[in-house]
Design a protein around this motif. Sequence first.
Motif, short mmCIF file in Angstrom:
data_model
loop_
_atom_site.label_atom_id
_atom_site.label_comp_id
_atom_site.label_asym_id
_atom_site.label_seq_id
_atom_site.Cartn_x
_atom_site.Cartn_y
_atom_site.Cartn_z
N LEU A 1 0.82 -1.20 0.00
CA LEU A 1 0.00 0.00 0.00
C LEU A 1 0.86 1.26 0.00
N GLY A 2 2.02 1.20 0.63
CA GLY A 2 2.88 2.37 0.68
C GLY A 2 2.38 3.44 1.62
N LEU A 3 1.89 3.00 2.78
CA LEU A 3 1.33 3.95 3.76
C LEU A 3 2.35 5.00 4.19
N ALA A 4 3.61 4.57 4.35
CA ALA A 4 4.62 5.50 4.84
C ALA A 4 4.86 6.62 3.83
N ASN A 5 4.58 6.33 2.57
CA ASN A 5 4.75 7.34 1.54
C ASN A 5 3.77 8.50 1.73
N LEU A 6 2.69 8.22 2.44
CA LEU A 6 1.70 9.25 2.77
C LEU A 6 2.37 10.43 3.47
N ILE A 7 3.24 10.10 4.45
CA ILE A 7 3.93 11.14 5.21
C ILE A 7 4.84 11.95 4.29
N VAL A 8 5.52 11.24 3.37
CA VAL A 8 6.44 11.94 2.46
C VAL A 8 5.67 12.92 1.58
N VAL A 9 4.52 12.48 1.05
CA VAL A 9 3.73 13.37 0.19
C VAL A 9 3.18 14.55 1.00
N ILE A 10 2.67 14.27 2.18
CA ILE A 10 2.14 15.36 3.01
C ILE A 10 3.24 16.37 3.32
N MET A 11 4.43 15.87 3.69
CA MET A 11 5.53 16.77 4.03
C MET A 11 6.01 17.57 2.83
N LEU A 12 5.99 16.93 1.68
CA LEU A 12 6.41 17.61 0.46
C LEU A 12 5.57 18.86 0.25
N TYR A 13 4.28 18.76 0.59
CA TYR A 13 3.38 19.89 0.39
C TYR A 13 3.32 20.82 1.58
N ALA A 14 3.27 20.25 2.79
CA ALA A 14 3.01 21.08 3.96
C ALA A 14 4.28 21.58 4.64
N VAL A 15 5.43 20.91 4.43
CA VAL A 15 6.64 21.35 5.13
C VAL A 15 7.70 21.82 4.14
N GLY A 16 8.20 20.91 3.32
CA GLY A 16 9.24 21.30 2.37
C GLY A 16 9.93 20.08 1.82
N ALA A 17 10.61 20.26 0.67
CA ALA A 17 11.21 19.12 -0.01
C ALA A 17 12.37 18.53 0.79
N LYS A 18 13.24 19.42 1.33
CA LYS A 18 14.41 18.96 2.08
C LYS A 18 13.99 18.06 3.23
N GLU A 19 13.02 18.57 3.99
CA GLU A 19 12.56 17.85 5.19
C GLU A 19 11.91 16.53 4.79
N ALA A 20 11.10 16.56 3.73
CA ALA A 20 10.42 15.35 3.27
C ALA A 20 11.45 14.28 2.89
N PHE A 21 12.51 14.72 2.18
CA PHE A 21 13.53 13.76 1.75
C PHE A 21 14.26 13.16 2.95
N ALA A 22 14.62 14.02 3.90
CA ALA A 22 15.34 13.54 5.09
C ALA A 22 14.50 12.52 5.85
N ILE A 23 13.23 12.82 6.05
CA ILE A 23 12.36 11.91 6.80
C ILE A 23 12.19 10.60 6.04
N SER A 24 12.05 10.70 4.71
CA SER A 24 11.88 9.50 3.89
C SER A 24 13.08 8.56 4.04
N MET A 25 14.29 9.13 3.95
CA MET A 25 15.50 8.31 4.03
C MET A 25 15.67 7.69 5.42
N LEU A 26 15.44 8.52 6.46
CA LEU A 26 15.57 8.02 7.83
C LEU A 26 14.55 6.93 8.10
N ARG A 27 13.34 7.14 7.58
CA ARG A 27 12.27 6.16 7.78
C ARG A 27 12.66 4.81 7.18
#
Lengths: 164, 126
Positions: free
Chosen positions: A36-62
């Motif tokens: 399902l890729g549920l964790a990707n939900l956070i990456v997409v939300i962050m990409l829009y609501a926070v920023g690309a840098k932060e979304a990428f960092a969280i994605s890699m750490l996750r």
Amino acid sequence: MKNKVAYMGVFLALALILSYVESLIPFYFGIPGVKLGLANLIVVIMLYAVGAKEAFAISMLRILLSGFLFGNLFSILYSFAGGILSFLVMWLVKRTGKFHVMSVSICGGITHNIGQILIASVIVETYSIFYYIPVLLIAGLITGMLIGVIAGEVSGRLRPEWFH
Amino acid sequence: MKRRPGKRDLLLIIGLLLVCAVSAAAVYFLQSKNGAYAVVTVDGSEYGRYDLSKEQTIAIRKDGIVTNTLQIIDGHADMTDANCPDKLCVHQKAISKSAESIICLPNKVVVTIEGGVEGNFDSMAR
């Protein structure tokens, strides 16, 4: 700044919990690799609501943390391939400013699967794996669409200034 | 941020669906012939080639340890056991058509169905 660190921790925790939830659901569609890729939900939300840098960092750490917690070295490798490729594509598609969150997420879902197939074909040294492409494309399209709809609803209600 | 999906999004999704349909059709045509052999490769090199018309059980060994068990019944090849934790290859359906495959990623074991010489040429000509 202090706030931001705390928020990043919350996002990382949320992404990890979603990975855990996903590992609990006995999702099996008959095809290996379809998730399902549920964790990707956070990456997409962050990409829009926070920023690309932060979304990428969280994605890699996750990926790294959930790999150690619920997976193995191989699953980390596959996840990195899918995660990096799908993030790059989503970021580029979003940057054009011409597409809806849903489309961005669909592109992410599909390229995530393509990334995993590419790394799998390198590791296993076989081309027969490419026969899974149609199934994984369709799966990426459907899961990407679901994730995109949810992410659109959530990120529209969040404000970037909360997190900076 | 855009609130609703627009025309571009619709076009993108239709385009992607077309790509899905074309690739699915291509794979369907390549896999439509009955195969003759199950070819097992381990670490990218050929391990063995087994006649699909003969019923047999093959223990695939790597460094002396049996990693996967392949069973051939009724012209179908099926992975019946694996020593990896997720067992995705065991869950996969039995295969019988040319170019179909079962892949065990952790053990790098690939089972592919191949036709005779003729079958191979046919699939190349398509």
